[in-house]
Scaffold this motif. Sequence first.
Motif, PDB file in Angstrom:
ATOM      1  N   PHE B  68      19.678   9.862   6.199  1.00 45.24           N
ATOM      2  CA  PHE B  68      19.010   9.025   5.118  1.00 45.24           C
ATOM      3  C   PHE B  68      19.777   9.428   3.705  1.00 45.24           C
ATOM      4  CE2 PHE B  68      15.915   9.249   8.195  1.00 45.24           C
ATOM      5  CZ  PHE B  68      15.484   7.949   8.362  1.00 45.24           C
ATOM      6  N   GLU B  69      20.922   8.828   3.373  1.00 46.84           N
ATOM      7  CA  GLU B  69      21.567   9.203   2.464  1.00 46.84           C
ATOM      8  C   GLU B  69      21.299   9.094   0.976  1.00 46.84           C
ATOM      9  OE1 GLU B  69      25.083   7.655   3.655  1.00 46.84           O
ATOM     10  OE2 GLU B  69      25.577   9.281   4.974  1.00 46.84           O
ATOM     11  N   ARG B  70      20.474   8.083   0.876  1.00 47.30           N
ATOM     12  CA  ARG B  70      19.999   7.494  -0.544  1.00 47.30           C
ATOM     13  C   ARG B  70      19.107   8.562  -1.262  1.00 47.30           C
ATOM     14  NH1 ARG B  70      16.668   2.222  -2.143  1.00 47.30           N
ATOM     15  NH2 ARG B  70      17.960   1.841  -4.039  1.00 47.30           N
ATOM     16  N   LEU B  71      19.816   8.632  -2.546  1.00 42.59           N
ATOM     17  CA  LEU B  71      18.999   9.694  -3.711  1.00 42.59           C
ATOM     18  C   LEU B  71      18.743   8.898  -4.622  1.00 42.59           C
ATOM     19  CD1 LEU B  71      21.592  12.615  -3.011  1.00 42.59           C
ATOM     20  CD2 LEU B  71      19.457  12.389  -1.904  1.00 42.59           C
ATOM     21  N   ASP B  72      18.800   7.519  -4.769  1.00 37.53           N
ATOM     22  CA  ASP B  72      18.199   6.811  -5.739  1.00 37.53           C
ATOM     23  C   ASP B  72      17.048   5.806  -5.539  1.00 37.53           C
ATOM     24  OD1 ASP B  72      19.584   5.221  -4.459  1.00 37.53           O
ATOM     25  OD2 ASP B  72      20.965   4.242  -5.899  1.00 37.53           O
ATOM     26  N   GLY B  73      16.432   6.118  -4.450  1.00 36.26           N
ATOM     27  CA  GLY B  73      15.196   5.075  -4.235  1.00 36.26           C
ATOM     28  C   GLY B  73      15.122   5.280  -2.680  1.00 36.26           C
ATOM     29  N   VAL B  74      13.868   4.561  -2.093  1.00 35.50           N
ATOM     30  CA  VAL B  74      13.209   4.514  -1.273  1.00 35.50           C
ATOM     31  C   VAL B  74      13.838   3.543  -0.243  1.00 35.50           C
ATOM     32  CG1 VAL B  74      10.975   4.154  -0.034  1.00 35.50           C
ATOM     33  CG2 VAL B  74      10.904   5.057  -2.257  1.00 35.50           C
ATOM     34  N   GLN B  75      13.693   3.997   0.853  1.00 35.45           N
ATOM     35  CA  GLN B  75      14.461   3.355   2.220  1.00 35.45           C
ATOM     36  C   GLN B  75      13.526   3.149   3.110  1.00 35.45           C
ATOM     37  OE1 GLN B  75      17.710   6.697   2.285  1.00 35.45           O
ATOM     38  NE2 GLN B  75      18.515   5.023   3.752  1.00 35.45           N
ATOM     39  N   VAL B  76      13.633   2.040   3.971  1.00 39.90           N
ATOM     40  CA  VAL B  76      12.913   1.737   5.246  1.00 39.90           C
ATOM     41  C   VAL B  76      13.229   2.691   6.386  1.00 39.90           C
ATOM     42  CG1 VAL B  76      11.941   0.060   6.780  1.00 39.90           C
ATOM     43  CG2 VAL B  76      12.740  -0.575   4.698  1.00 39.90           C
ATOM     44  N   LEU B  77      12.415   3.610   6.950  1.00 40.27           N
ATOM     45  CA  LEU B  77      12.441   4.569   7.899  1.00 40.27           C
ATOM     46  C   LEU B  77      13.222   3.899   9.123  1.00 40.27           C
ATOM     47  CD1 LEU B  77      11.840   7.513   8.414  1.00 40.27           C
ATOM     48  CD2 LEU B  77       9.509   6.816   9.250  1.00 40.27           C
ATOM     49  N   HIS B  78      12.685   2.882   9.603  1.00 40.94           N
ATOM     50  CA  HIS B  78      13.499   2.296  11.006  1.00 40.94           C
ATOM     51  C   HIS B  78      14.718   1.618  10.778  1.00 40.94           C
ATOM     52  CE1 HIS B  78      10.328   4.034  13.370  1.00 40.94           C
ATOM     53  NE2 HIS B  78       9.567   3.432  12.475  1.00 40.94           N
ATOM     54  N   THR B  79      15.156   1.155   9.451  1.00 41.78           N
ATOM     55  CA  THR B  79      16.327   0.284   9.581  1.00 41.78           C
ATOM     56  C   THR B  79      17.295   1.077   8.536  1.00 41.78           C
ATOM     57  OG1 THR B  79      15.456  -0.913   7.480  1.00 41.78           O
ATOM     58  CG2 THR B  79      15.160  -1.714   9.617  1.00 41.78           C
ATOM     59  N   ARG B  80      17.002   2.042   7.695  1.00 49.06           N
ATOM     60  CA  ARG B  80      17.635   2.817   6.408  1.00 49.06           C
ATOM     61  C   ARG B  80      17.970   1.635   5.374  1.00 49.06           C
ATOM     62  NH1 ARG B  80      22.137   6.557   9.294  1.00 49.06           N
ATOM     63  NH2 ARG B  80      22.198   5.047  10.936  1.00 49.06           N
ATOM     64  N   HIS B  81      17.458   0.489   5.585  1.00 41.20           N
ATOM     65  CA  HIS B  81      17.644  -0.239   4.251  1.00 41.20           C
ATOM     66  C   HIS B  81      17.074   0.025   3.113  1.00 41.20           C
ATOM     67  CE1 HIS B  81      18.599  -3.422   7.683  1.00 41.20           C
ATOM     68  NE2 HIS B  81      19.661  -2.894   7.340  1.00 41.20           N
ATOM     69  N   PRO B  82      17.507  -0.005   1.818  1.00 45.46           N
ATOM     70  CA  PRO B  82      16.853   0.192   0.696  1.00 45.46           C
ATOM     71  C   PRO B  82      15.679  -0.652   0.556  1.00 45.46           C
ATOM     72  CG  PRO B  82      19.337  -0.130   0.301  1.00 45.46           C
ATOM     73  CD  PRO B  82      18.900  -0.498   1.608  1.00 45.46           C
ATOM     74  N   VAL B  83      14.477  -0.260   0.010  1.00 45.30           N
ATOM     75  CA  VAL B  83      13.464  -0.965  -0.046  1.00 45.30           C
ATOM     76  C   VAL B  83      13.569  -1.894  -1.376  1.00 45.30           C
ATOM     77  CG1 VAL B  83      10.939  -0.858  -0.950  1.00 45.30           C
ATOM     78  CG2 VAL B  83      11.879   0.698   0.734  1.00 45.30           C
ATOM     79  N   GLU B  84      13.605  -3.366  -0.907  1.00 44.95           N
ATOM     80  CA  GLU B  84      13.726  -4.089  -2.198  1.00 44.95           C
ATOM     81  C   GLU B  84      12.509  -4.873  -2.574  1.00 44.95           C
ATOM     82  OE1 GLU B  84      17.080  -5.767  -0.373  1.00 44.95           O
ATOM     83  OE2 GLU B  84      18.552  -4.551  -1.379  1.00 44.95           O
ATOM     84  N   ASN B  85      11.570  -4.883  -1.824  1.00 41.60           N
ATOM     85  CA  ASN B  85      10.491  -5.888  -1.948  1.00 41.60           C
ATOM     86  C   ASN B  85       9.019  -5.042  -2.168  1.00 41.60           C
ATOM     87  OD1 ASN B  85       8.973  -5.761   0.621  1.00 41.60           O
ATOM     88  ND2 ASN B  85      10.776  -6.544   1.339  1.00 41.60           N
ATOM     89  N   GLY B  86       8.063  -5.856  -2.676  1.00 41.51           N
ATOM     90  CA  GLY B  86       6.748  -5.348  -2.832  1.00 41.51           C
ATOM     91  C   GLY B  86       5.917  -4.909  -1.681  1.00 41.51           C
ATOM     92  N   ALA B  87       6.420  -5.229  -0.454  1.00 43.97           N
ATOM     93  CA  ALA B  87       6.013  -4.793   0.902  1.00 43.97           C
ATOM     94  C   ALA B  87       5.702  -3.323   0.925  1.00 43.97           C
ATOM     95  CB  ALA B  87       6.183  -5.439   1.938  1.00 43.97           C
ATOM     96  N   TYR B  88       6.686  -2.508   0.511  1.00 45.26           N
ATOM     97  CA  TYR B  88       6.649  -1.278   0.563  1.00 45.26           C
ATOM     98  C   TYR B  88       6.296  -0.126  -0.531  1.00 45.26           C
ATOM     99  CZ  TYR B  88       8.777  -1.743   5.058  1.00 45.26           C
ATOM    100  OH  TYR B  88       9.067  -2.019   6.679  1.00 45.26           O
ATOM    101  N   LEU B  89       6.711  -0.927  -1.725  1.00 45.57           N
ATOM    102  CA  LEU B  89       6.618  -0.217  -2.985  1.00 45.57           C
ATOM    103  C   LEU B  89       5.871  -1.202  -4.143  1.00 45.57           C
ATOM    104  CD1 LEU B  89      10.175   1.195  -3.539  1.00 45.57           C
ATOM    105  CD2 LEU B  89       8.016   2.277  -2.501  1.00 45.57           C
ATOM    106  N   GLU B  90       5.217  -0.515  -5.093  1.00 38.71           N
ATOM    107  CA  GLU B  90       4.425  -1.249  -6.247  1.00 38.71           C
ATOM    108  C   GLU B  90       4.856  -0.375  -7.317  1.00 38.71           C
ATOM    109  OE1 GLU B  90       2.975  -4.228  -6.616  1.00 38.71           O
ATOM    110  OE2 GLU B  90       3.111  -3.324  -8.540  1.00 38.71           O
ATOM    111  N   ALA B  91       5.372  -0.977  -8.420  1.00 32.34           N
ATOM    112  CA  ALA B  91       5.684  -0.106  -9.708  1.00 32.34           C
ATOM    113  C   ALA B  91       4.493   0.111 -10.526  1.00 32.34           C
ATOM    114  CB  ALA B  91       6.612  -0.965 -10.427  1.00 32.34           C
ATOM    115  N   ASP B  92       3.319  -1.187 -10.348  1.00 33.10           N
ATOM    116  CA  ASP B  92       1.970  -0.902 -11.309  1.00 33.10           C
ATOM    117  C   ASP B  92       1.269  -0.217 -10.510  1.00 33.10           C
ATOM    118  OD1 ASP B  92      -0.150  -1.436 -12.383  1.00 33.10           O
ATOM    119  OD2 ASP B  92      -0.271  -3.459 -12.015  1.00 33.10           O
ATOM    120  N   SER B  93       0.788   1.231 -11.231  1.00 27.88           N
ATOM    121  CA  SER B  93      -0.019   2.041 -10.449  1.00 27.88           C
ATOM    122  C   SER B  93      -1.352   1.916 -10.975  1.00 27.88           C
ATOM    123  CB  SER B  93       0.419   3.444 -10.999  1.00 27.88           C
ATOM    124  OG  SER B  93       0.237   3.465 -12.616  1.00 27.88           O
ATOM    125  N   SER B  94      -1.856   0.680 -11.604  1.00 24.75           N
ATOM    126  CA  SER B  94      -3.246   0.592 -11.816  1.00 24.75           C
ATOM    127  C   SER B  94      -4.265   0.673 -10.685  1.00 24.75           C
ATOM    128  CB  SER B  94      -3.284  -0.854 -12.576  1.00 24.75           C
ATOM    129  OG  SER B  94      -3.012  -1.910 -11.755  1.00 24.75           O
TER     130      SER B  94
END
Lengths: 145, 274
Positions: B68-94
């Motif tokens: 897992f070479e990415r050092l600038d963001g989160v990756q999907v564990l099984h595909t190694r693809h960069p996470v690009e949608n809200g299914a995995y991440l949420e910027a709003d911490s409310s």
Amino acid sequence: MSTWKQRRDPLFRGDGEGGVQLPTPGADPSVVRHILYLDGPGRPTPYVSTTESRDVAEGFAKGGRVYQTRVPDWAPHGVVHLSRKELLSNLRGVGKGRARWPSAQQVMTARRYVEEAAEHLADFSGVVSEDLRGVVDAVFPPGRR
Amino acid sequence: MHGTQLVSCSNCWFNGLQYGTVGLSMGYCAEYKVVLRRADESTCGKHVRKDLMLTDALAQQTRHQRHFERLDGVQVLHTRHPVENGAYLEADSSMLRRDAVGDAAADYGELGSKIESLAVLKAQKSFRGDLAMLSLGRAYVRRCRTRQGRWTSGLHMFRWTRQRLESDPRPELGPEDLRVQTAASLERQVELAQWGLVMLRLVFISDLGSHAIEDGDPVSSLANLAEEAAAESGALTIKKLANWVKGEGLKRIDAALSEARIKALAAELHEPRD
């Protein structure tokens, strides 16, 4: 939860839709290394982890599916059963047998994981077949859920 | 059976909100400052395992980065693809901020110094508060070391953790603290979680011992404290571990770093610099 019995009860594994991941029969046989997932994705291991609990297996399937297997079906294929009881017996102190390991902290952590997952291992170390996929599919039939 | 979960965000020290079966249903990455909605299914190249002691955790990180070479963001564990949608991440911490520990973890590094955030977590005197403090604390001290800091960057946390080992030898947790159910009985699941937290306290102190080796400080004698606890405490029960801490662990800690020296070092840390 009733006590798991080898002749009566199945074991479960959560894995991808395309079949259970292939083990590497000649790989490092350390049980602690396997359970702690040391060396990470793609590391060779002679073991396939299973659990007594379908719920636990479903938790690990993550978009894949749950495979069901029965220990009495393993021996004809050269696959050996390392039971939860046997694992727990060996995961003490710095470990015994194939669970012997330089770090007691890691041995105890592996023990914790075995207990939490009610884990058993299918050991493919002695499998010599050139059709490893065939052996794995025979042990974890794709049609049996 | 835990497999890939052990190299996921749920077992990373930058996520103080989850550890094994304990935690909220969502995590928080203090490195990327995002809510982790599926922490068991994501990772990145900066991942550091919190279930391992420092040397092994860093060795595993090196191997992890090959995959897992990415050092600038989160990756999907099984595909190694960069996470690009809200299914995995949420910027709003409310949502996270409705939980006291989640609120403090989301503030980590945002308000004042990081040590202040860690102090807020410590002050909560809760199972998950301690978990977050220890997890983020390990990351904090390691970061300080890589920036030419000394092991004493963890001095206050050392003192807090030593106090907790004495005053709270069997940390209590409630149903709201469990994020998953295991195959073990509920009573045993709770005990294993308690053992895990006390061991994490010992691992934190061991980390400081490892960092102190390079400084040539006597605290380096604690580098194997967690290892000694596991080897000498016997069966995997909270009673055995708590007894070891009471009978042996605290003595070894105090022999390596007395309260008087802690105070002297703390005074040094607060001296004005030229």
